[in-house]
Design a protein around this motif. Structure first.
Motif, PDB file in Angstrom:
ATOM      1  N   LEU A  50      16.751  99.141  11.136  1.00 17.60           N
ATOM      2  CA  LEU A  50      15.705  98.146  10.870  1.00 17.60           C
ATOM      3  C   LEU A  50      15.991  97.344   9.608  1.00 17.60           C
ATOM      4  CD1 LEU A  50      12.171  99.618  11.676  1.00 17.60           C
ATOM      5  CD2 LEU A  50      13.443  97.839  12.874  1.00 17.60           C
ATOM      6  N   GLY A  51      16.550  97.979   8.592  1.00  9.06           N
ATOM      7  CA  GLY A  51      16.892  97.264   7.368  1.00  9.06           C
ATOM      8  C   GLY A  51      17.915  96.167   7.622  1.00  9.06           C
ATOM      9  N   LEU A  52      18.874  96.436   8.497  1.00  7.62           N
ATOM     10  CA  LEU A  52      19.864  95.417   8.839  1.00  7.62           C
ATOM     11  C   LEU A  52      19.217  94.234   9.559  1.00  7.62           C
ATOM     12  CD1 LEU A  52      22.758  97.786   9.913  1.00  7.62           C
ATOM     13  CD2 LEU A  52      22.861  96.133   8.029  1.00  7.62           C
ATOM     14  N   VAL A  53      18.261  94.515  10.432  1.00 13.45           N
ATOM     15  CA  VAL A  53      17.564  93.442  11.149  1.00 13.45           C
ATOM     16  C   VAL A  53      16.736  92.613  10.169  1.00 13.45           C
ATOM     17  CG1 VAL A  53      15.852  92.935  12.935  1.00 13.45           C
ATOM     18  CG2 VAL A  53      17.573  94.709  13.328  1.00 13.45           C
ATOM     19  N   LYS A  54      16.054  93.284   9.249  1.00 15.33           N
ATOM     20  CA  LYS A  54      15.254  92.569   8.238  1.00 15.33           C
ATOM     21  C   LYS A  54      16.157  91.668   7.402  1.00 15.33           C
ATOM     22  CE  LYS A  54      12.032  93.546   4.447  1.00 15.33           C
ATOM     23  NZ  LYS A  54      11.363  94.632   3.701  1.00 15.33           N
ATOM     24  N   HIS A  55      17.296  92.198   6.985  1.00  9.89           N
ATOM     25  CA  HIS A  55      18.257  91.410   6.204  1.00  9.89           C
ATOM     26  C   HIS A  55      18.710  90.172   6.978  1.00  9.89           C
ATOM     27  CE1 HIS A  55      21.749  90.296   3.845  1.00  9.89           C
ATOM     28  NE2 HIS A  55      22.488  90.423   4.932  1.00  9.89           N
ATOM     29  N   LEU A  56      19.030  90.345   8.255  1.00  8.36           N
ATOM     30  CA  LEU A  56      19.490  89.204   9.055  1.00  8.36           C
ATOM     31  C   LEU A  56      18.395  88.152   9.209  1.00  8.36           C
ATOM     32  CD1 LEU A  56      21.666  91.011  11.726  1.00  8.36           C
ATOM     33  CD2 LEU A  56      22.445  89.302  10.064  1.00  8.36           C
ATOM     34  N   GLY A  57      17.151  88.573   9.336  1.00 10.04           N
ATOM     35  CA  GLY A  57      16.055  87.602   9.397  1.00 10.04           C
ATOM     36  C   GLY A  57      15.969  86.787   8.123  1.00 10.04           C
ATOM     37  N   GLY A  58      16.086  87.459   6.991  1.00  8.84           N
ATOM     38  CA  GLY A  58      16.060  86.748   5.716  1.00  8.84           C
ATOM     39  C   GLY A  58      17.245  85.816   5.550  1.00  8.84           C
ATOM     40  N   ALA A  59      18.412  86.266   5.988  1.00  7.63           N
ATOM     41  CA  ALA A  59      19.613  85.427   5.891  1.00  7.63           C
ATOM     42  C   ALA A  59      19.455  84.166   6.750  1.00  7.63           C
ATOM     43  CB  ALA A  59      20.844  86.221   6.317  1.00  7.63           C
ATOM     44  N   GLU A  60      18.927  84.320   7.947  1.00  9.56           N
ATOM     45  CA  GLU A  60      18.728  83.144   8.813  1.00  9.56           C
ATOM     46  C   GLU A  60      17.788  82.140   8.158  1.00  9.56           C
ATOM     47  OE1 GLU A  60      18.616  82.765  12.794  1.00  9.56           O
ATOM     48  OE2 GLU A  60      19.958  84.432  13.239  1.00  9.56           O
ATOM     49  N   LEU A  61      16.675  82.628   7.623  1.00 14.49           N
ATOM     50  CA  LEU A  61      15.723  81.704   6.995  1.00 14.49           C
ATOM     51  C   LEU A  61      16.332  81.044   5.767  1.00 14.49           C
ATOM     52  CD1 LEU A  61      12.401  83.704   7.374  1.00 14.49           C
ATOM     53  CD2 LEU A  61      13.073  81.617   8.582  1.00 14.49           C
ATOM     54  N   GLY A  62      17.082  81.798   4.998  1.00 12.61           N
ATOM     55  CA  GLY A  62      17.729  81.221   3.827  1.00 12.61           C
ATOM     56  C   GLY A  62      18.733  80.146   4.188  1.00 12.61           C
TER      57      GLY A  62
END
Length: 167
Positions: A50-62
């Motif tokens: 789940l932490g990896l998915v959260k990170h990827l969501g933040g990276a996409e928005l950034g």
């Protein structure tokens, strides 16, 4: 489940489809696991699915939103206060919360991809001028990299291996 990269498609369509294939693989690696398994730290640094998915969501928005001066909406972490907060799922965050955040990030990113041309420019968090083409390539490689991490973490959890779409 996964988009196929067109064999003779246009550049933008092909880049977007390649990103989607890896995004789909990320979600596929979560299927069939319970909340405890999704949160289980599997490395000394605490990496979990789940932490990896959260990170990827933040990276996409950034990369797709902030870079091009677009709103991100609320973020479930404060990277300025803690530079690893985007990789950590807090006890009050449910699996549904993290998956909804990733879905929102994907939808917002897809909107940017649809609305901009590949040569449109933005300014990255580091101050570099980048094109949408560069961001698509960067996020495809970033997502593929973390999909590989998800492969390994999933195998460590329950032995699950494989490719969601071999074509």
């Amino acid at each position: 489940m996964s988009n196929r990269v067109p064999f003779t498609g246009g550049e933008k369509e092909s880049l977007h489809a390649a990103l989607d294939r890896h995004r789909d693989a990320v979600l596929w690696k979560l299927e069939g696991l319970d909340d405890e398994q999704l949160r289980r730290p599997m490395t000394p640094t605490g990496t979990n699915l789940l932490g990896l998915v959260k990170h990827l969501g933040g990276a996409e928005l950034g990369w797709f939103r902030e870079t091009f001066g677009r709103e991100t909406g609320p973020l479930p972490f404060d990277i300025d206060a803690d530079d690893s907060s985007d990789m950590r799922v807090e006890p009050h965050e449910s699996t549904a919360d993290v998956l909804a955040f990733y879905a929102r990030a994907r939808a917002a990113s897809d909107e940017t991809i649809r609305e901009l041309a590949l040569d449109d420019l933005g300014t990255s968090w580091s101050g570099n001028t980048v094109s949408l083409r560069w961001v698509l390539i960067h996020m495809t490689t970033e997502t593929a990299r973390h999909a590989g991490h998800l492969d390994i973490v999933r195998e460590l959890i329950d032995g699950g291996t494989g490719d969601h779409n071999r074509s």
